[in-house]
Motif scaffolding. Sequence first.
Motif, PDB file in Angstrom:
ATOM      1  N   ASP A 103      -5.021   4.551   0.796  1.00  0.00           N
ATOM      2  CA  ASP A 103      -5.860   4.231  -0.324  1.00  0.00           C
ATOM      3  C   ASP A 103      -5.544   2.869  -0.688  1.00  0.00           C
ATOM      4  O   ASP A 103      -4.574   2.783  -1.572  1.00  0.00           O
ATOM      5  CB  ASP A 103      -5.765   5.307  -1.610  1.00  0.00           C
ATOM      6  CG  ASP A 103      -6.735   5.105  -2.724  1.00  0.00           C
ATOM      7  OD1 ASP A 103      -7.674   4.132  -2.592  1.00  0.00           O
ATOM      8  OD2 ASP A 103      -6.490   5.862  -3.669  1.00  0.00           O
ATOM      9  N   GLU A 104      -6.247   1.616  -0.805  1.00  0.00           N
ATOM     10  CA  GLU A 104      -6.022   0.465  -1.112  1.00  0.00           C
ATOM     11  C   GLU A 104      -6.344   0.183  -2.581  1.00  0.00           C
ATOM     12  O   GLU A 104      -5.926  -0.889  -3.239  1.00  0.00           O
ATOM     13  CB  GLU A 104      -6.874  -0.685  -0.305  1.00  0.00           C
ATOM     14  CG  GLU A 104      -6.357  -0.616   1.055  1.00  0.00           C
ATOM     15  CD  GLU A 104      -7.049  -1.764   1.773  1.00  0.00           C
ATOM     16  OE1 GLU A 104      -7.286  -2.846   1.418  1.00  0.00           O
ATOM     17  OE2 GLU A 104      -7.190  -1.743   2.983  1.00  0.00           O
ATOM     18  N   SER A 105      -6.894   1.246  -3.318  1.00  0.00           N
ATOM     19  CA  SER A 105      -7.362   1.079  -4.447  1.00  0.00           C
ATOM     20  C   SER A 105      -5.925   1.048  -5.615  1.00  0.00           C
ATOM     21  O   SER A 105      -5.862   0.646  -6.868  1.00  0.00           O
ATOM     22  CB  SER A 105      -8.379   2.105  -5.036  1.00  0.00           C
ATOM     23  OG  SER A 105      -7.608   3.461  -5.133  1.00  0.00           O
ATOM     24  N   ASN A 106      -4.902   1.851  -5.081  1.00  0.00           N
ATOM     25  CA  ASN A 106      -3.521   1.704  -5.752  1.00  0.00           C
ATOM     26  C   ASN A 106      -2.642   0.669  -5.154  1.00  0.00           C
ATOM     27  O   ASN A 106      -1.402   0.877  -5.508  1.00  0.00           O
ATOM     28  CB  ASN A 106      -2.731   3.230  -5.616  1.00  0.00           C
ATOM     29  CG  ASN A 106      -3.769   4.433  -6.190  1.00  0.00           C
ATOM     30  OD1 ASN A 106      -4.331   4.157  -7.405  1.00  0.00           O
ATOM     31  ND2 ASN A 106      -3.953   5.377  -5.581  1.00  0.00           N
ATOM     32  N   LEU A 119       0.772  -1.282  -0.156  1.00  0.00           N
ATOM     33  CA  LEU A 119      -0.055   0.202  -0.027  1.00  0.00           C
ATOM     34  C   LEU A 119       0.910   1.367   0.036  1.00  0.00           C
ATOM     35  O   LEU A 119       2.073   1.308   0.765  1.00  0.00           O
ATOM     36  CB  LEU A 119      -0.903   0.006   1.142  1.00  0.00           C
ATOM     37  CG  LEU A 119      -1.574  -1.030   1.365  1.00  0.00           C
ATOM     38  CD1 LEU A 119      -2.578  -0.863   2.661  1.00  0.00           C
ATOM     39  CD2 LEU A 119      -2.723  -1.498   0.247  1.00  0.00           C
TER      40      LEU A 119
END
Length: 136
Positions: A125-128, A121
Amino acid sequence: GGPTILDINTGFCKDGDGLVNIYQGANRVTFTQHEYDVYRSMFDRIRARIMQVNGLDTLYFTAPTFVARIIGKEGWEPKEPHDEYWHPHVDKENTFHYDYSGLVYLSDHGKDFEGGEFLFLDGEDESNAIAVEPRR
């Protein structure tokens, strides 16, 4: 069900039954020289790889140096927060003297089990996140 963690240097082992020292007591464990050699070889290879990847000339392991085994069993529930490896965390924040952590997977994602991706991470923001699927 959950993790078993062994520090072979001190003999401390934590599993679902709590913390014990495998070198003491009635159920004392002894290892053969060959078993110690296999353990040392494994850690030497991990150390060499970490040094290679990070361009290091030297790297010293400090205690605790441990091996963890996690067996996914249906219905298993963690007994304490340290049993929950799936939460985002930074090893350096948990154990101050850690600068590097090494992982060795003895099974393959998608073949031996599902889930368990290792996510890197950058912030909250876990989306990245960059995902690594465990493999031998």
